[in-house]
Enzyme design. Sequence first.
Site, mmCIF file in Angstrom:
data_model
loop_
_atom_site.group_PDB
_atom_site.id
_atom_site.type_symbol
_atom_site.label_atom_id
_atom_site.label_comp_id
_atom_site.label_asym_id
_atom_site.label_seq_id
_atom_site.Cartn_x
_atom_site.Cartn_y
_atom_site.Cartn_z
ATOM 1 N N LYS A 136 13.662 2.317 39.286
ATOM 2 C CA LYS A 136 13.391 0.932 38.848
ATOM 3 C C LYS A 136 13.237 0.013 40.050
ATOM 4 O O LYS A 136 13.736 0.301 41.152
ATOM 5 C CB LYS A 136 14.517 0.397 37.947
ATOM 6 C CG LYS A 136 15.930 0.344 38.582
ATOM 7 C CD LYS A 136 16.240 -0.868 39.441
ATOM 8 C CE LYS A 136 17.622 -0.791 40.079
ATOM 9 N NZ LYS A 136 17.888 -1.728 41.155
ATOM 10 N N ASP A 159 23.589 0.134 36.149
ATOM 11 C CA ASP A 159 22.140 0.362 36.083
ATOM 12 C C ASP A 159 21.759 1.496 35.131
ATOM 13 O O ASP A 159 20.574 1.746 34.927
ATOM 14 C CB ASP A 159 21.595 0.713 37.479
ATOM 15 C CG ASP A 159 21.382 -0.525 38.341
ATOM 16 O OD1 ASP A 159 21.347 -1.645 37.789
ATOM 17 O OD2 ASP A 159 21.241 -0.371 39.567
HETATM 18 P P1 ATP Z 1 22.052 1.330 42.615
HETATM 19 O O1 ATP Z 1 20.805 0.518 42.796
HETATM 20 O O2 ATP Z 1 22.269 1.837 41.198
HETATM 21 O O3 ATP Z 1 23.279 0.753 43.251
HETATM 22 P P2 ATP Z 1 20.980 2.978 44.630
HETATM 23 O O4 ATP Z 1 19.602 3.214 44.167
HETATM 24 O O5 ATP Z 1 21.173 1.933 45.673
HETATM 25 O O6 ATP Z 1 21.867 2.699 43.385
HETATM 26 P P3 ATP Z 1 21.646 5.769 44.643
HETATM 27 O O7 ATP Z 1 20.411 6.521 45.025
HETATM 28 O O8 ATP Z 1 22.053 5.804 43.227
HETATM 29 O O9 ATP Z 1 21.584 4.284 45.194
HETATM 30 O O10 ATP Z 1 22.810 6.321 45.591
HETATM 31 C C1 ATP Z 1 23.986 5.582 45.887
HETATM 32 C C2 ATP Z 1 25.061 6.588 46.306
HETATM 33 O O11 ATP Z 1 25.457 7.286 45.129
HETATM 34 C C3 ATP Z 1 24.563 7.646 47.261
HETATM 35 O O12 ATP Z 1 24.934 7.338 48.569
HETATM 36 C C4 ATP Z 1 25.205 8.935 46.792
HETATM 37 O O13 ATP Z 1 26.287 9.298 47.601
HETATM 38 C C5 ATP Z 1 25.760 8.628 45.420
HETATM 39 N N1 ATP Z 1 25.195 9.420 44.310
HETATM 40 C C6 ATP Z 1 25.896 9.859 43.262
HETATM 41 N N2 ATP Z 1 25.124 10.530 42.407
HETATM 42 C C7 ATP Z 1 23.877 10.524 42.911
HETATM 43 C C8 ATP Z 1 22.626 11.069 42.462
HETATM 44 N N3 ATP Z 1 22.538 11.768 41.322
HETATM 45 N N4 ATP Z 1 21.541 10.835 43.204
HETATM 46 C C9 ATP Z 1 21.641 10.115 44.344
HETATM 47 N N5 ATP Z 1 22.793 9.601 44.826
HETATM 48 C C10 ATP Z 1 23.914 9.803 44.123
#
Ligand code: ATP
Length: 302
Positions: free
Chosen positions: A11, A138
């Site tokens: 997203k 999210d």
């Molecule tokens: P959000 O915007 O929901 O805060 P994000 O997009 O910034 O998330 P993610 O890619 O979800 O970040 O990753 C955040 C942290 O979550 C990563 O550093 C990782 O350690 C952890 N994590 C847990 N599960 C997952 C997953 N399935 N895929 C990626 N990262 C994950």
Amino acid sequence: MSQLTLNAPAKLNLYLKVINKRPDGFHNIKTLFERINLIDRVGLKDNTRGEIRITCNHPHVPLGSKNLVYRVADLMRTNYGMPDRGVDIDIQKVIPVAAGLAGGSTNAAAVIMGLNRLWRLKLQHKDLIAIARQIGSDVPFFLYDTSWAMGTERGDKIRPLKIDRKLWHILVVPKVKMHTPKVYGAIKIGKKEGQGNIGGSEGTNLLTKPGDNANILVHKLRNSNIINISSLLYNDLEKVVVQICPRIKKLKEKLKSLNAMGVTVSGSGPSVYGLTDSETAAKQIQAQLSNRYTQVFVVRTF
Ligand code: ATP
């Protein structure tokens, strides 16, 4: 059925306003979600060992209980009286990790929907939403079959929107670590008479922009051109993200100089995106940035 594979799209936040801090430590926000065509693939397979086993093609994704999909599977097998049930979960990552694109959250949503089918739980949509809200703010958005939605409360109360528009974006993910709680933690919210909890006059990261343009943005997405749309893109977290990583400001300026419109940080960063009026225009910008940034994508509403 003993195995299945699901799409897990990312997203962008086209609008994100922080309203106030809640007693539980989270923030109430108002955000406009757009689903985009950066898509992870999540495979689920029943196993008889009673283990939740995660595999992933990305070296920085945790494979144990820190992975959101582990928490989903564990919660669902406990809640629905099958503590010994096992599942193999394979995540093929396309979405950059920890980028503000909700990669972990969309994986979690895919596993909620997938296990409902694989384990024949026959849960209703409202039950799936309740699980999603326990996993993360999210996650619920991805349980709706919609490209667009307004998120309120923690961003987890979803109102799907019927908007036919498809946007092209240039999306850059700088190699910077941005910790979501740290970004929210750096925001200070003051009170200004007549503005409820919005705005203020002290502190370093006060939210000063009055008003709420989210609904106007929705209207423009339905009825107006890309210039009018891009003038309304907004993210309250951006000033904190830029403070933590000043180089993001330079990236924004670079994107603007290449004619990307409405250049904005997504979520809690560090991803930065802009709008273009065609795929060709987005690809031209991509070509100019590819020697300096390794993660540059041309993406579209999905
Ligand atoms: P959000 O915007 O929901 O805060 P994000 O997009 O910034 O998330 P993610 O890619 O979800 O970040 O990753 C955040 C942290 O979550 C990563 O550093 C990782 O350690 C952890 N994590 C847990 N599960 C997952 C997953 N399935 N895929 C990626 N990262 C994950």
